[in-house]
Design a protein around this motif. Structure first.
Motif, mmCIF file in Angstrom:
data_model
loop_
_atom_site.group_PDB
_atom_site.id
_atom_site.type_symbol
_atom_site.label_atom_id
_atom_site.label_comp_id
_atom_site.label_asym_id
_atom_site.label_seq_id
_atom_site.Cartn_x
_atom_site.Cartn_y
_atom_site.Cartn_z
ATOM 1 N N LYS A 1 41.148 88.822 51.916
ATOM 2 C CA LYS A 1 41.470 89.730 53.012
ATOM 3 C C LYS A 1 42.874 89.490 53.557
ATOM 4 O O LYS A 1 43.858 89.659 52.869
ATOM 5 C CB LYS A 1 40.395 89.654 54.097
ATOM 6 N N ASN A 2 42.979 89.044 54.821
ATOM 7 C CA ASN A 2 44.302 88.956 55.462
ATOM 8 C C ASN A 2 44.937 87.572 55.348
ATOM 9 O O ASN A 2 45.879 87.257 56.064
ATOM 10 C CB ASN A 2 44.191 89.326 56.948
ATOM 11 N N ASP B 1 37.470 84.606 58.172
ATOM 12 C CA ASP B 1 36.240 85.257 58.606
ATOM 13 C C ASP B 1 35.018 84.435 58.189
ATOM 14 O O ASP B 1 34.852 84.130 56.995
ATOM 15 C CB ASP B 1 36.185 86.649 57.968
ATOM 16 N N SER C 1 32.992 85.912 55.272
ATOM 17 C CA SER C 1 33.644 85.745 53.967
ATOM 18 C C SER C 1 33.537 84.305 53.489
ATOM 19 O O SER C 1 33.336 84.041 52.297
ATOM 20 C CB SER C 1 35.120 86.153 54.058
#
Length: 516
Positions: A27-28, A134, A137
């Motif tokens: 993700k980020n 997260d 995740s």
């Protein structure tokens, strides 16, 4: 009407499937940070699996384990197994994987493992409770890694996890590009260095060891040739603490003793961690053309037996550092920027001449293809050195020759920017060197690829060591690297300005004394 047979879909290797799945969970988070998240979990899974396998033997209480306490740490250290406390065992983490506090739980697990195993102190990542990771995740990643080595693969869990760890190191290096290449030497280059040197027995040294790939490949080489792993010992040094941690995990997951792999922020030049070591094999990929290596602080150093390396470029400081640490029969295989084959600035040409003539240690030079390295586009070459070129009892007498191999046309692209050498390429280069070096070998020059050249011929060409000059190919002018040359000249110019400033200051101080 008969149905057409279904096409069989080829199953991707486990490590490829895992990489794709893990990368989707990123993700980020950038690759440089995510690398530690994933590799830390793979390492945790490895030591937990190893612990549980030994734990079950202790619980069974059979044979030598009769009456053993499965919760006694000494029962594990005696068998070179890391002790894993209950809160760090993989089964416990799986139970907690869906909790929103899983990040805190994993950090606590890493801390507990370091407490129980002093050799891992300060090595394991504690990055799992960060806000940008997260928890959902992270839980999915734990489930994903938990599937490694299930079923038939369980009995070879360590091999599977070690292979996955190694594969992920390479993929993260590719994902990070230039930054990632700082800690990772391409597998094909490591393989070539190891195959050519054949480190069967003795001390293997890498004073700029990165993530430890040279050591892993050396142990693999010994194993693949039915040698004894205990016959080699490894010594290393790394100045980047984060990279050193990766190396310690990489070696531990392979069961390789890393007690002599040291970290200090000063690096090998200013703070040599193995001052008295004389190694049988040196395998290294030092950073190219480093200009800020503190050379001005090391004038007169005992390592500079062939000449003081320029303060603006560390290439020949590395070469003399390697030479200093080679045993009387020691060998070295190292990577250097190709400019070191020709440079005459700031005394580099004289040091190269001394390596050929006075020390007589240059055995073979291999010109490499472009695009092999992730962190630089600077062309590179391999240098192979031997201490016992004169009067060797093991090898042919090649003391008046150097083997030049031009491998520029080998290799194949795996993406637009990156090339690798195939197994066939590695075998061709290795066989050429061994046939030239080993007793009983049948060697012949091959126009455009390899040539055995007398030292007299090398002297005629003013000790320029570019293979293309000797094997029959055109000179390498078309490969001139402007950026490399500009960086070298800039560093040299800055060094001259520093010297002039010191001189002007000294003149001013003397004038002031006269006036007074």
């Amino acid at each position: 009407m008969a149905r057409s047979p279904k096409k069989e879909t080829k199953q991707e290797p486990l490590e490829v499937i895992l990489w794709k799945a893990a990368d989707k969970l990123r993700k980020n988070i950038d690759a440089a940070e995510y690398k530690h998240v994933v590799l830390g979990l793979i390492f945790l899974k490895y030591i937990s699996d190893s612990f549980e396998a030994h734990y079950n033997l202790l619980v069974s209480g059979e044979g030598e384990f009769e009456g053993a306490d499965p919760e006694d740490r000494d029962e594990y250290t005696a068998y070179n197994v890391f002790f894993v406390p209950e809160i760090a065992r993989w089964s416990y983490l799986l139970e907690q994987a869906k909790q929103p506090t899983i990040g805190v739980t994993v950090d606590a697990a890493m801390e507990a493992i370091e407490t129980e195993n002093p050799q891992l102190k300060g090595v394991l990542p504690k990055v799992y409770a960060r806000q940008n990771l997260d928890p959902t995740s992270l839980g999915e990643l734990i489930d994903l890694i938990g599937n490694i080595a299930l079923g038939d693969a369980k009995s070879r869990s360590a091999d599977v996890l070690g292979h996955v760890f190694e594969y992920f190191l390479g993929e993260f290096a590719l994902a990070e590009g230039k930054q990632g290449g700082q800690f990772y030497t391409p597998k094909s280059i490591v393989g070539l260095l190891v195959q050519m040197l054949e480190p069967y027995k003795g001390r293997v040294f890498d004073p700029c060891c990165g993530s430890g790939g040279m050591f892993v490949q050396s142990e693999k080489f010994v194993e693949s040739h039915q040698g004894l792993i205990d016959d080699i010992s490894i010594y290393g040094q790394e100045s980047n603490q984060t990279t050193w941690r990766l190396a310690k995990m990489n070696l531990a997951i392979r069961g390789i003793n890393s007690e002599h792999v040291k970290w200090n922020s000063e690096g090998s030049f200013l703070n040599d961690a193995h001052k008295d070591l004389k190694a049988d094999y040196i395998i290294a990929n030092p950073p190219f053309n480093v200009s800020d290596w503190s050379g001005e602080q090391l004038v007169g150093d005992a390592r500079w037996s062939l000449g003081t390396p320029p303060a603006g470029n560390a290439n020949f400081a590395w070469m003399q550092h390697f030479l200093y640490h080679m045993s009387p029969k020691g060998q070295a295989g190292v990577v250097l920027a190709k400019g070191a084959l020709t440079s005459k600035t700031s005394g580099e040409g004289e040091i190269r001449k001394a390596l050929v003539n006075d020390a007589n240690v240059i055995d073979c030079i291999v010109n490499l293809p472009a695009k092999l390295f992730l962190n630089t586009q600077i062309p590179a070459a391999l240098w192979f050195m031997r201490r016992d070129r004169v009067g060797s009892t093991q090898y042919q007498d090649r003391s008046n020759e150097i083997l030049f191999i031009d491998a520029r046309n080998l290799g194949h692209l795996i993406n637009r920017r990156t090339k690798v050498l195939s197994d066939e390429d590695l075998q061709l280069i290795t066989d050429t060197y061994h046939n030239w070096r080993n007793k009983g070998g049948e060697y012949e020059d091959v126009a455009g690829f390899c040539a055995s050249v007398s030292l007299e011929k090398v002297a005629e060409l003013d000790y320029v060591l570019t293979p293309g000059r000797y094997v029959g190919l055109a000179d390498d002018e078309d490969e001139f690297d402007f950026k490399e040359r500009f960086t070298s000249l800039k560093a040299e110019f800055e060094a001259q300005l520093t010297e002039e400033a010191k001189l002007n200051q000294a003149i001013a101080e003397n004038l002031a004394k006269v006036v007074v």
